[in-house]
Design a protein around this motif. Structure first.
Motif, PDB file in Angstrom:
ATOM      1  N   GLN A 283      50.425  39.068  40.273  1.00  0.00           N
ATOM      2  CA  GLN A 283      50.420  40.119  41.285  1.00  0.00           C
ATOM      3  C   GLN A 283      50.977  39.548  42.592  1.00  0.00           C
ATOM      4  OE1 GLN A 283      49.205  43.395  40.955  1.00  0.00           O
ATOM      5  NE2 GLN A 283      49.839  43.871  43.062  1.00  0.00           N
TER       6      GLN A 283
ATOM      7  N   SER B 170      54.109  45.970  46.582  1.00  0.00           N
ATOM      8  CA  SER B 170      53.382  45.029  45.726  1.00  0.00           C
ATOM      9  C   SER B 170      53.480  45.460  44.268  1.00  0.00           C
ATOM     10  CB  SER B 170      51.915  44.946  46.154  1.00  0.00           C
ATOM     11  OG  SER B 170      51.294  46.217  45.996  1.00  0.00           O
TER      12      SER B 170
ATOM     13  N   ILE C 224      53.449  43.695  39.835  1.00  0.00           N
ATOM     14  CA  ILE C 224      53.376  42.575  38.889  1.00  0.00           C
ATOM     15  C   ILE C 224      54.770  42.050  38.594  1.00  0.00           C
ATOM     16  CG2 ILE C 224      52.687  41.844  36.572  1.00  0.00           C
ATOM     17  CD1 ILE C 224      50.335  42.474  38.351  1.00  0.00           C
TER      18      ILE C 224
END
Length: 311
Positions: free
Chosen positions: A153, A102, A104
């Motif tokens: 995100q 994960s 941005i």
């Protein structure tokens, strides 16, 4: 050449052998083996690590070794290596997976009619202040057709391929473990316990012996009770030994890759049957070969950014 040796000649031969032994020309082939093992093993009662329980037993094994008990067998496999490939592909891969991380990512958004900062921020689940900061906006005014950068995100901002590989492969594929590392019953005397410094892998005479990992050949040749042996130096201080071979197929100084056929299984030296005696050292200290064979290392490769992440 006479078929038999005269009984009268025996005293002379005995004196000659004694003289040669004293001069070092017929040094005990097991002395170097015992010395190397004692230097590698933890300090303590040295009698625990004796290779033979008594002198007469050692002399008998020495006699069998000296007369070339395996000579005929070695001659039979002399041509066996001609049909073998130089390398045998044994995959060291344990697992091969893609891992998503994960993070941005920045998406592009073109301002439409009736858009405002609050509406755009809600649609991307971010706050207005963050949207303004990402675009260096000093006011809430927007123009139709204006392109905004929106930090979002996501679960798969980046991806990596993670491959888990064995550090060492089994040097004789399809072999059978007949003796493990550590204390064991002496194969030449069931009433005596000795310390076994390697892993015995039983296979037919002439079966290929593979380099367990990439490295450089640092020794080949006869090595006392080990018989025909190969030693390979690897990265990170590791060294492997391949003993009792019937034939050696590499030379000192040769760089080898994992899977290189370095020798053929045999029973030279002090061996009760055809097998490979396999040893592993780390920074000069002997270790359990099965522990080494169980070691793995992780290889991580970054993959191109995912289109799902909006890139």
């Amino acid at each position: 050449m006479p078929d038999r040796i005269s009984v009268k000649a025996i005293p002379f031969i005995t004196v000659l052998l004694f003289a040669l032994s004293g001069s070092g020309l017929m040094a005990n082939p097991f002395q170097k083996l015992q010395q190397e093992i004692n230097e590698s093993l933890p300090t303590g009662d040295s009698t625990v690590f004796r290779i033979f329980s008594n002198q007469s037993q050692e002399q008998e094994i020495h006699r069998l070794f000296s007369v070339g008990v395996n000579q005929t067998e070695e001659e039979e496999v002399e041509l066996a290596s001609l049909g073998l490939p130089k390398y045998i592909d044994v995959s060291p891969v344990v697992s091969n997976t893609v891992v998503h991380e994960s993070g941005i990512v920045v998406k592009k958004y073109t301002v439409q009619k009736k858009d405002n900062l609050s509406k755009i921020a809600r649609s991307f689940s971010i706050d207005v202040a963050r949207l303004k900061k990402a675009n260096s906006l000093t006011s809430d005014q927007l123009k139709i057709g204006q392109v905004l950068e929106v930090p979002v995100q996501v679960k798969n901002a980046s991806s990596s391929r993670v491959v888990l590989k064995k550090v060492f492969i089994l040097p004789v594929p399809q072999s059978r473990v007949t003796s493990r590392f550590g204390r064991r019953v002496d194969p030449f005397n069931k009433y005596n316990r000795v310390y076994h410094s390697g892993l015995d892998l039983a296979a037919k005479v002439g079966a290929p012996v593979l380099s367990a990992a990439d490295g450089e050949v640092v020794f080949t040749g006869r090595n006392g009770g080990y018989g025909n042996s190969v030693t390979i130096q690897h990265k990170n201080g590791y060294k492997t030994v391949y003993a009792h071979c019937s034939q050696i197929l590499v030379e000192v100084g040769e760089t080898v890759k994992m899977g290189r056929v370095v020798a053929l299984v045999g029973r030279t030296g002090t061996a009760t049957g055809a097998h490979l005696h396999f040893e592993v050292f780390r920074n000069g200290k002997i270790m359990n070969p099965e522990s080494a064979l169980g070691m793995t290392e992780k290889h991580v490769t970054k993959l191109p950014k995912s289109e799902v992440a909006g890139m």
